[in-house]
Scaffold this motif. Sequence first.
Motif, mmCIF file in Angstrom:
data_model
loop_
_atom_site.group_PDB
_atom_site.id
_atom_site.type_symbol
_atom_site.label_atom_id
_atom_site.label_comp_id
_atom_site.label_asym_id
_atom_site.label_seq_id
_atom_site.Cartn_x
_atom_site.Cartn_y
_atom_site.Cartn_z
ATOM 1 N N PHE A 17 -26.074 -16.934 0.678
ATOM 2 C CA PHE A 17 -25.057 -15.922 0.948
ATOM 3 C C PHE A 17 -23.677 -16.447 0.523
ATOM 4 C CE2 PHE A 17 -21.598 -14.881 3.816
ATOM 5 C CZ PHE A 17 -21.426 -13.540 3.505
ATOM 6 N N ASP A 20 -23.326 -16.061 -3.089
ATOM 7 C CA ASP A 20 -23.136 -14.652 -3.447
ATOM 8 C C ASP A 20 -21.712 -14.201 -3.136
ATOM 9 O OD1 ASP A 20 -25.781 -14.555 -4.246
ATOM 10 O OD2 ASP A 20 -26.486 -13.575 -2.406
ATOM 11 N N LEU A 21 -21.177 -14.671 -2.024
ATOM 12 C CA LEU A 21 -19.811 -14.313 -1.649
ATOM 13 C C LEU A 21 -18.818 -14.883 -2.659
ATOM 14 C CD1 LEU A 21 -18.013 -12.879 0.416
ATOM 15 C CD2 LEU A 21 -17.977 -15.003 1.735
ATOM 16 N N ALA A 24 -18.758 -12.716 -5.698
ATOM 17 C CA ALA A 24 -18.213 -11.362 -5.530
ATOM 18 C C ALA A 24 -16.751 -11.332 -5.964
ATOM 19 C CB ALA A 24 -18.330 -10.921 -4.077
ATOM 20 N N GLU A 28 -13.866 -7.067 -3.645
ATOM 21 C CA GLU A 28 -15.125 -6.576 -3.075
ATOM 22 C C GLU A 28 -15.605 -7.400 -1.876
ATOM 23 O OE1 GLU A 28 -16.925 -3.800 -4.006
ATOM 24 O OE2 GLU A 28 -15.043 -3.407 -5.066
ATOM 25 N N ARG A 29 -14.940 -8.480 -1.581
ATOM 26 C CA ARG A 29 -15.444 -9.386 -0.545
ATOM 27 C C ARG A 29 -15.477 -8.760 0.838
ATOM 28 N NH1 ARG A 29 -13.007 -15.069 -2.676
ATOM 29 N NH2 ARG A 29 -14.370 -15.138 -4.492
ATOM 30 N N ARG A 31 -15.817 -5.593 1.610
ATOM 31 C CA ARG A 31 -16.908 -4.624 1.639
ATOM 32 C C ARG A 31 -18.250 -5.348 1.749
ATOM 33 N NH1 ARG A 31 -20.183 -1.978 -1.844
ATOM 34 N NH2 ARG A 31 -19.279 -2.898 -3.716
ATOM 35 N N PHE A 32 -18.395 -6.447 1.046
ATOM 36 C CA PHE A 32 -19.611 -7.258 1.080
ATOM 37 C C PHE A 32 -19.853 -7.796 2.498
ATOM 38 C CE2 PHE A 32 -21.720 -11.408 -0.034
ATOM 39 C CZ PHE A 32 -22.893 -10.868 -0.536
ATOM 40 N N GLY A 35 -20.727 -5.027 4.958
ATOM 41 C CA GLY A 35 -22.108 -4.578 4.768
ATOM 42 C C GLY A 35 -23.105 -5.480 5.484
ATOM 43 N N VAL A 36 -22.884 -6.785 5.412
ATOM 44 C CA VAL A 36 -23.759 -7.740 6.098
ATOM 45 C C VAL A 36 -23.719 -7.498 7.607
ATOM 46 C CG1 VAL A 36 -24.017 -10.190 6.696
ATOM 47 C CG2 VAL A 36 -23.672 -9.508 4.307
ATOM 48 N N GLU A 54 -27.430 -14.310 7.640
ATOM 49 C CA GLU A 54 -26.252 -13.932 6.856
ATOM 50 C C GLU A 54 -25.111 -13.497 7.774
ATOM 51 O OE1 GLU A 54 -27.232 -10.948 3.976
ATOM 52 O OE2 GLU A 54 -28.052 -12.421 2.578
#
Length: 144
Positions: A17, A20-21, A24, A28-29, A31-32, A35-36, A54
């Motif tokens: 994760f 992935d962060l 990003a 967008e971070r 929003r990401f 979402g988690v 996560e």
Amino acid sequence: MGTWDTGPFGNDTAADFANDLDDAAKGERERFVRGVLMRAIDNQDYLEAPDAEEAVAVAALIAAQCPGGEPVSPHYGPDEPIPNMSADIRRLAAEALDRFLADKSELSELWGAEDGERWRGSIVRLRQVLDPMPEAQGDALFEI
């Protein structure tokens, strides 16, 4: 390898994760991250361990920005700091932590007796940083 530590980034899912962060886009971070947290909060059925892992990682990142929060592991956490988030993210992170400690959470079940108390203690500490009980409110609970 799976899980190697009780810390929020002490497992493969949280380390992935973090990568992935980092990947990003800066815009967008939030929003990401949101979402988690929402995936964990909105799941009223059985919460699978990867979703919970996560969300614990996200909660730790948010708590690190709060007074009393501890820095995130530089080895397995994201390389890039997360931007300051909207005010409601802190509340969502606290709600997500409450969800992990519920009866229908695989992550809570996976932490056995030996390390389980230490893991639960780390979750409770994160929760207290994210949503501390005001002293006046805490004192009112004990008045007779």
